[in-house]
Design an enzyme around this catalytic site. Structure first.
Site, PDB file in Angstrom:
ATOM      1  N   LYS A 202      19.637  29.954  -3.669  1.00 59.18           N
ATOM      2  CA  LYS A 202      20.610  31.089  -5.179  1.00 59.18           C
ATOM      3  C   LYS A 202      20.138  31.808  -5.949  1.00 59.18           C
ATOM      4  CE  LYS A 202      25.111  27.577  -4.772  1.00 59.18           C
ATOM      5  NZ  LYS A 202      23.941  26.717  -4.096  1.00 59.18           N
ATOM      6  N   LEU A 203      18.938  32.868  -5.808  1.00 53.73           N
ATOM      7  CA  LEU A 203      18.220  33.644  -6.853  1.00 53.73           C
ATOM      8  C   LEU A 203      18.993  34.377  -7.170  1.00 53.73           C
ATOM      9  CD1 LEU A 203      16.375  32.130  -4.192  1.00 53.73           C
ATOM     10  CD2 LEU A 203      14.813  34.700  -4.781  1.00 53.73           C
TER      11      LEU A 203
ATOM     12  N   GLN B 131      35.373  17.941  -4.329  1.00 54.31           N
ATOM     13  CA  GLN B 131      35.701  19.695  -3.892  1.00 54.31           C
ATOM     14  C   GLN B 131      37.661  19.785  -4.258  1.00 54.31           C
ATOM     15  OE1 GLN B 131      34.020  22.869  -2.854  1.00 54.31           O
ATOM     16  NE2 GLN B 131      32.572  21.324  -1.714  1.00 54.31           N
TER      17      GLN B 131
ATOM     18  N   LYS C  23      21.228  22.794   5.765  1.00 47.47           N
ATOM     19  CA  LYS C  23      21.362  23.484   4.785  1.00 47.47           C
ATOM     20  C   LYS C  23      20.553  22.744   4.048  1.00 47.47           C
ATOM     21  CE  LYS C  23      24.599  23.706   1.334  1.00 47.47           C
ATOM     22  NZ  LYS C  23      23.528  23.346  -0.243  1.00 47.47           N
TER      23      LYS C  23
ATOM     24  N   ARG D 286      36.780  19.362   4.937  1.00 48.33           N
ATOM     25  CA  ARG D 286      37.146  17.976   4.367  1.00 48.33           C
ATOM     26  C   ARG D 286      37.700  17.741   6.011  1.00 48.33           C
ATOM     27  NH1 ARG D 286      33.692  18.019   1.824  1.00 48.33           N
ATOM     28  NH2 ARG D 286      33.976  16.917   0.389  1.00 48.33           N
TER      29      ARG D 286
ATOM     30  N   GLY E  78      29.042  18.673   4.074  1.00 51.01           N
ATOM     31  CA  GLY E  78      28.013  17.407   3.475  1.00 51.01           C
ATOM     32  C   GLY E  78      28.239  16.473   3.954  1.00 51.01           C
ATOM     33  N   ARG E  79      28.936  15.988   2.232  1.00 50.19           N
ATOM     34  CA  ARG E  79      29.611  14.033   2.765  1.00 50.19           C
ATOM     35  C   ARG E  79      30.284  13.954   3.917  1.00 50.19           C
ATOM     36  NH1 ARG E  79      31.289  15.103  -3.538  1.00 50.19           N
ATOM     37  NH2 ARG E  79      31.613  16.973  -2.493  1.00 50.19           N
TER      38      ARG E  79
ATOM     39  N   ASP F 281      17.453  36.884 -10.694  1.00 49.62           N
ATOM     40  CA  ASP F 281      16.688  37.012 -12.066  1.00 49.62           C
ATOM     41  C   ASP F 281      16.752  38.877 -12.364  1.00 49.62           C
ATOM     42  OD1 ASP F 281      14.001  37.053 -13.550  1.00 49.62           O
ATOM     43  OD2 ASP F 281      13.943  35.226 -12.748  1.00 49.62           O
TER      44      ASP F 281
ATOM     45  N   PRO G  75      15.362  42.407 -10.956  1.00 51.96           N
ATOM     46  CA  PRO G  75      14.960  42.721  -9.544  1.00 51.96           C
ATOM     47  C   PRO G  75      13.800  42.794  -9.128  1.00 51.96           C
ATOM     48  CG  PRO G  75      16.459  44.191  -9.698  1.00 51.96           C
ATOM     49  CD  PRO G  75      15.923  43.350 -11.338  1.00 51.96           C
ATOM     50  N   ASN G  76      13.087  42.956  -9.629  1.00 53.16           N
ATOM     51  CA  ASN G  76      11.367  42.942  -8.902  1.00 53.16           C
ATOM     52  C   ASN G  76      11.019  41.589  -8.879  1.00 53.16           C
ATOM     53  OD1 ASN G  76       8.801  43.949  -8.851  1.00 53.16           O
ATOM     54  ND2 ASN G  76       8.031  43.238 -10.674  1.00 53.16           N
ATOM     55  N   THR G  77      11.730  40.607 -10.254  1.00 52.51           N
ATOM     56  CA  THR G  77      11.205  39.320  -9.422  1.00 52.51           C
ATOM     57  C   THR G  77      11.795  38.587  -8.265  1.00 52.51           C
ATOM     58  OG1 THR G  77      10.518  38.384 -11.710  1.00 52.51           O
ATOM     59  CG2 THR G  77      11.334  36.675 -10.723  1.00 52.51           C
TER      60      THR G  77
ATOM     61  N   THR H 279      32.518  28.826  -6.878  1.00 53.22           N
ATOM     62  CA  THR H 279      33.655  27.306  -7.181  1.00 53.22           C
ATOM     63  C   THR H 279      33.629  26.752  -8.014  1.00 53.22           C
ATOM     64  OG1 THR H 279      32.363  25.744  -5.020  1.00 53.22           O
ATOM     65  CG2 THR H 279      34.207  27.765  -3.707  1.00 53.22           C
TER      66      THR H 279
ATOM     67  N   ASP I  65      18.886  27.172   0.512  1.00 51.62           N
ATOM     68  CA  ASP I  65      20.126  27.729  -0.376  1.00 51.62           C
ATOM     69  C   ASP I  65      19.409  27.379  -1.409  1.00 51.62           C
ATOM     70  OD1 ASP I  65      22.466  27.998  -1.899  1.00 51.62           O
ATOM     71  OD2 ASP I  65      23.754  25.978  -1.339  1.00 51.62           O
TER      72      ASP I  65
END
Ligand code: C5P
Length: 232
Positions: free
Chosen positions: A61-62, A190, A32, A181, A210-211, A64, A66-68, A119, A59
């Site tokens: 996370k767009l 978390q 990721k 975890r 991740g960690r 904006d 719709p067109n953009t 979250t 990742d």
């Protein structure tokens, strides 16, 4: 694509990322790439990791108009990632436009999944900051249903919501779940976590870790442990 462990490479530079990935000899973990690494290194980091043979979840996370979002997704479709994402809060129309932009001329496209409510957002901040007065789990399911309605492939959600999302949106609607975890591990920042084995039992399709892997004394062993618990 089947069940898999996605390693969150939350690093600040290409060097750190490759020092980490070079530890994996013979294995090519699903990676990721988040905002930090993408903004630091640009599209070149995506191409380089892909060239090394990894699958990639981009990742970004767009969110904006719709067109953009459609135009941005068109650019991302050239990067040949496997999964990318956006915020379901951008509306069904924005998600439909995103899907259009992401679909290449030959009809192929990366999987597109939606973030429902982050979250880090809780009932109180949703009510006071966003003026959404419904219970948060109802909002999450509504956003997931909107994503399905727009034709998306799934959502990012807590492993605790995975079963309910499958019940609402169908078994093949993907649930990609962070907040994982080990039973004997540190949960860090978390709050609502599950072990890889529990996430498997509850029906998550992909876990994002991740960690517990990147900060482990032996990251390869930690990755193998995740795979053994979740996939094998
Ligand atoms: O280190 P840790 O396992 O907590 O990393 C989880 C990853 O999943 C991070 O990259 C984080 O940004 C991401 N994530 C999350 N919760 C969400 C969405 C993404 O923890 N709701």
């Amino acid at each position: 694509m089947g069940k898999d462990v996605i390693v969150a490479c939350d690093f600040a530079s290409a060097k750190e990322t490759f020092d980490f990935l070079d530890k994996f000899t013979g294995r090519k973990p699903f990676v990721k790439i988040g905002m930090e690494l993408f903004y630091a290194e640009g599209p070149a980091i995506v191409k380089e990791i892909k060239k090394r043979g990894h699958k990639i979840f981009l990742d970004l996370k767009l969110h904006d108009i719709p067109n953009t979002v459609k135009k941005a997704m068109k650019v991302l479709s050239n990067l040949d990632v496997d999964i990318t994402n956006l915020h379901a809060g951008g509306t069904v129309r924005m998600m439909e436009a995103a899907l259009e932009g992401l679909t290449r001329e030959d009809g192929t496209r990366p999987l597109l999944i939606a973030v429902t409510q982050l979250t880090s957002t809780d009932q109180e901040s949703m009510e006071s900051d966003l003026l959404i007065k419904e219970p948060i789990d109802k909002v999450v399911m509504h956003y997931a249903a909107n994503a399905a309605k727009a034709g998306l492939d799934g959502v990012v959600c807590s492993p605790l919501e995975a079963q309910k999302v499958h019940n609402t949106c169908g078994k093949s609607f993907l649930t990609v779940t962070p907040g994982v975890r080990f039973a004997d591990g540190d949960i860090g920042d978390q709050k609502r976590v599950m072990t890889p084995a529990e996430a498997k039992k509850i029906g998550s399709d992909y876990i994002v870790v991740g960690r517990p892997i990147t900060a482990a004394a032996d990251p390869v062993a930690a990755y193998e442990r995740c795979v053994n618990e979740f996939v094998d």
